[in-house]
Design an enzyme around this catalytic site. Structure first.
Site, PDB file in Angstrom:
ATOM      1  N   LYS A   1      25.348  43.391  45.727  1.00  0.00           N
ATOM      2  CA  LYS A   1      25.517  44.930  45.929  1.00  0.00           C
ATOM      3  C   LYS A   1      24.530  45.955  45.114  1.00  0.00           C
ATOM      4  O   LYS A   1      24.471  46.896  45.319  1.00  0.00           O
ATOM      5  CB  LYS A   1      27.182  45.288  45.654  1.00  0.00           C
ATOM      6  CG  LYS A   1      27.948  44.919  46.840  1.00  0.00           C
ATOM      7  CD  LYS A   1      29.370  45.409  46.880  1.00  0.00           C
ATOM      8  CE  LYS A   1      30.382  44.450  47.130  1.00  0.00           C
ATOM      9  NZ  LYS A   1      30.497  43.451  46.163  1.00  0.00           N
TER      10      LYS A   1
ATOM     11  N   ASN B   1      43.221  59.855  50.317  1.00  0.00           N
ATOM     12  CA  ASN B   1      42.440  59.157  51.018  1.00  0.00           C
ATOM     13  C   ASN B   1      41.731  59.953  52.122  1.00  0.00           C
ATOM     14  O   ASN B   1      42.712  60.818  52.527  1.00  0.00           O
ATOM     15  CB  ASN B   1      42.866  57.847  51.366  1.00  0.00           C
ATOM     16  CG  ASN B   1      41.699  56.871  51.547  1.00  0.00           C
ATOM     17  OD1 ASN B   1      41.267  56.292  50.877  1.00  0.00           O
ATOM     18  ND2 ASN B   1      41.568  56.350  53.264  1.00  0.00           N
TER      19      ASN B   1
ATOM     20  N   GLU C   1      26.885  38.530  34.407  1.00  0.00           N
ATOM     21  CA  GLU C   1      27.949  37.721  35.407  1.00  0.00           C
ATOM     22  C   GLU C   1      26.887  37.053  36.199  1.00  0.00           C
ATOM     23  O   GLU C   1      27.230  35.771  36.678  1.00  0.00           O
ATOM     24  CB  GLU C   1      28.608  38.915  36.097  1.00  0.00           C
ATOM     25  CG  GLU C   1      29.260  38.409  37.134  1.00  0.00           C
ATOM     26  CD  GLU C   1      30.061  39.711  37.995  1.00  0.00           C
ATOM     27  OE1 GLU C   1      30.883  40.295  37.332  1.00  0.00           O
ATOM     28  OE2 GLU C   1      29.868  39.762  39.171  1.00  0.00           O
TER      29      GLU C   1
ATOM     30  N   SER D   1      36.020  46.345  35.452  1.00  0.00           N
ATOM     31  CA  SER D   1      35.523  44.913  35.841  1.00  0.00           C
ATOM     32  C   SER D   1      36.960  44.173  35.711  1.00  0.00           C
ATOM     33  O   SER D   1      37.922  44.345  35.008  1.00  0.00           O
ATOM     34  CB  SER D   1      34.771  44.012  34.925  1.00  0.00           C
ATOM     35  OG  SER D   1      34.562  42.876  35.298  1.00  0.00           O
TER      36      SER D   1
HETATM   37  C1  6PG Z   1      33.592  43.084  38.213  1.00  0.00           C
HETATM   38  C2  6PG Z   1      32.494  42.569  39.261  1.00  0.00           C
HETATM   39  C3  6PG Z   1      32.518  43.325  40.432  1.00  0.00           C
HETATM   40  C4  6PG Z   1      31.679  42.920  41.392  1.00  0.00           C
HETATM   41  C5  6PG Z   1      30.275  43.182  41.111  1.00  0.00           C
HETATM   42  C6  6PG Z   1      29.120  42.042  41.778  1.00  0.00           C
HETATM   43  O1  6PG Z   1      33.036  43.092  37.087  1.00  0.00           O
HETATM   44  O2  6PG Z   1      34.590  43.278  38.612  1.00  0.00           O
HETATM   45  O3  6PG Z   1      31.275  42.555  38.724  1.00  0.00           O
HETATM   46  O4  6PG Z   1      32.111  44.806  40.079  1.00  0.00           O
HETATM   47  O5  6PG Z   1      31.993  41.644  41.638  1.00  0.00           O
HETATM   48  O6  6PG Z   1      29.918  44.386  41.871  1.00  0.00           O
HETATM   49  O7  6PG Z   1      29.107  42.122  43.110  1.00  0.00           O
HETATM   50  P1  6PG Z   1      27.756  41.653  43.902  1.00  0.00           P
HETATM   51  O8  6PG Z   1      27.690  40.123  43.270  1.00  0.00           O
HETATM   52  O9  6PG Z   1      28.067  41.796  45.225  1.00  0.00           O
HETATM   53  O10 6PG Z   1      26.615  42.503  43.374  1.00  0.00           O
END
Ligand code: 6PG
Length: 479
Positions: free
Chosen positions: A260, A32, A189, A128
């Site tokens: 994000k 890190n 999602e 994910s």
């Molecule tokens: C996953 C999620 C994870 C994160 C996303 C969504 O599959 O584990 O998708 O990658 O929660 O980046 O985040 P945002 O809602 O902030 O775009």
């Protein structure tokens, strides 16, 4: 002792993946930018397995068996490039650099090509499942070369989630295919969460059902065709009471949803590919609108809502469930359509059944219906042109349509926004209608710009002389 894999970037996702690898018997070298995080991990979880503590990139590289495998777990964007830049001069041909963050697939394509020029493998891996998934078994979507997967795949499969004993990890396709599929996963999602939100709003603002009671409804829904991780956690969030105020937790959270970027990327890509992912797009716009706080506050004092009473159908709660199910199916259909378009565009041999299979466990959109989606694409010759056209889903959606229409109509009357419910229904109707007003669009384009049109009754491309005698001429191909 040498390590089978190194992990650089030990924030929560990186740390949990490193621990998952160690728990599965691999020796993991840790690195890190600031050593504190490495030491914290070792202090707290050193007992998870074999770790090698390294302070510099050179030490990390020196601690690895060959071909070296280095997993980068830093923020998407410039930080990934900066780690690659410091890593590449230290590596040797055949080594494998892995990016497990939510990187944009075009960045992954660029990086893969750049590293290939140094005889290095670059593997963009979609991961994910959030923090818990990273530790206990995520769904993993690796791209990159087949050769790199042969070396890396067994490790990833071992640490992945399992569905009926099968690993939720498969080689997706070359270069950015893994990150593309992860991006589409996130688009679905977003839509999945938005349709749940629309159902919640209708049940609350339309039928007056309080969050705690809705928690029971969602728990109940979770035992049927809607069964999924997101429905399960919806019940948990709605059932939660804020300790500070005693109010439902959902009422003390500011109603402005952030992102994000992966949802936005999905829609931008869909536009470029010409894939009509309207439900997913509306879910991204819904987050954007929710965050326009200033305009929303002003609008509350100016814009009119509905007037008078609206009679709810007796079947309202069940109608909402069916509308949610149908809209959810549409967002999967749209996501899959995008995958099909991307496979053509980028030359990826995307196996839709395999992609659906590795979304069945570990990931955020894991849902019972993914098993059926997988089966729908299992036989290559019987692959449907659209998910909704498989007999099982066509039948399921037909059963939901009357309720879906009632829900959208009621929401419109009540002034409750249901952008994904209604966009998904419009997509469904757009697909099935024998004639669309696109014919008129073509006529208009021909009138103002001589953009030409085709006729329903034969071959050829035509233009009407609108400003002259309105006779029709065959258009000359100027290309
Ligand atoms: C996953 C999620 C994870 C994160 C996303 C969504 O599959 O584990 O998708 O990658 O929660 O980046 O985040 P945002 O809602 O902030 O775009």
């Amino acid at each position: 002792m040498s390590a089978q894999i190194g992990v650089t970037g030990l924030a929560v996702m990186g740390a949990n993946l490193a621990r998952n690898l160690a728990r599965n018997g691999y020796t993991v070298a840790l690195h890190n930018r600031s050593i504190e995080k490495t030491d914290y991990l070792l202090e707290k979880h050193g007992g998870d397995g074999e770790f090698i503590r390294t302070e510099t990139m050179q030490e990390l590289v020196d601690s690895l068996e060959k071909p070296r495998r280095v997993l980068i777990m830093v923020k998407a964007g410039a930080p990934v490039d900066s780690v690659i830049d410091s890593l590449v001069p230290l590596l040797e041909p055949g080594d494998i650099v892995i990016d497990g963050g939510n990187s944009h697939y075009e960045d992954t394509r660029r990086r893969e090509a750049a590293l290939a020029a140094h005889d290095l493998h670059f593997v963009g891996v979609g991961v994910s499942g959030g923090e818990e998934g990273a530790l206990l078994g995520p769904s993993i979507m690796p791209g990159g070369s087949r050769e790199a997967y042969d070396s890396l795949g067994p490790m990833l499969e071992k640490i992945s989630a399992k569905y009926n004993g099968e690993p939720c990890c498969r080689w997706i396709g070359t270069d950015g295919a893994g990150h593309f599929v992860k991006m589409v996963h996130n688009g679905i999602e977003y839509a999945d969460m938005q349709v749940i939100g629309e159902a919640f709003d209708l049940l609350r603002s339309g039928a007056g059902i309080e969050p705690a009671d809705q928690a029971k409804i969602f728990t109940d829904w979770n035992s049927g065709t809607l069964s999924s991780f997101l429905i399960e956690i919806t019940a948990e969030v709605l059932g939660h009471t804020d300790a500070r105020t005693g109010k439902p937790f959902v009422d003390v959270v500011v109603d402005a949803a952030g992102q994000k970027g992966t949802g936005r990327w999905t829609v931008v890509s869909a536009l470029a590919l010409g894939s009509p992912t309207s439900g997913i797009a509306e879910s991204v716009f819904a987050r954007a609108l929710s965050s326009q706080t200033e305009q929303r506050v002003l609008a509350q004092g100016i814009l009119q809502g509905h007037e008078g009473t609206v009679e709810l159908p007796e079947t309202f709660v069940e109608d909402v469930r069916l509308a949610l199910y149908a809209s959810k199916l549409v967002s999967y259909a749209q996501g899959i359509d995008m995958l099909t378009a991307a496979a053509k565009e980028y030359g990826w041999d995307l196996r839709l059944d395999e992609i659906a299979s590795l979304w069945r466990a570990g990931c955020i959109i894991r849902a019972e219906l993914l098993d059926d989606i997988m089966k729908a694409y299992a036989v290559a010759e019987e692959r449907p042109a659209n998910l909704l056209l498989t007999p099982a889903f066509a039948e399921a959606i037909a059963g939901a349509v009357p309720a879906w229409r009632r829900v959208v109509a009621t929401a419109v009357q009540l002034g409750i926004p249901v952008p994904v419910f209604s966009a998904s229904l419009a997509y469904y109707d757009g697909l099935r209608r024998p004639r669309l007003p696109a014919a008129l669009t073509q006529g208009l384009r021909d009138l103002f710009g001589a953009h030409t049109y085709n006729r329903v009754d034969g071959e050829g491309t035509f233009h009407t002389l609108w400003g002259e005698d309105r006779s029709e001429i065959e258009a000359v191909d100027t290309h």
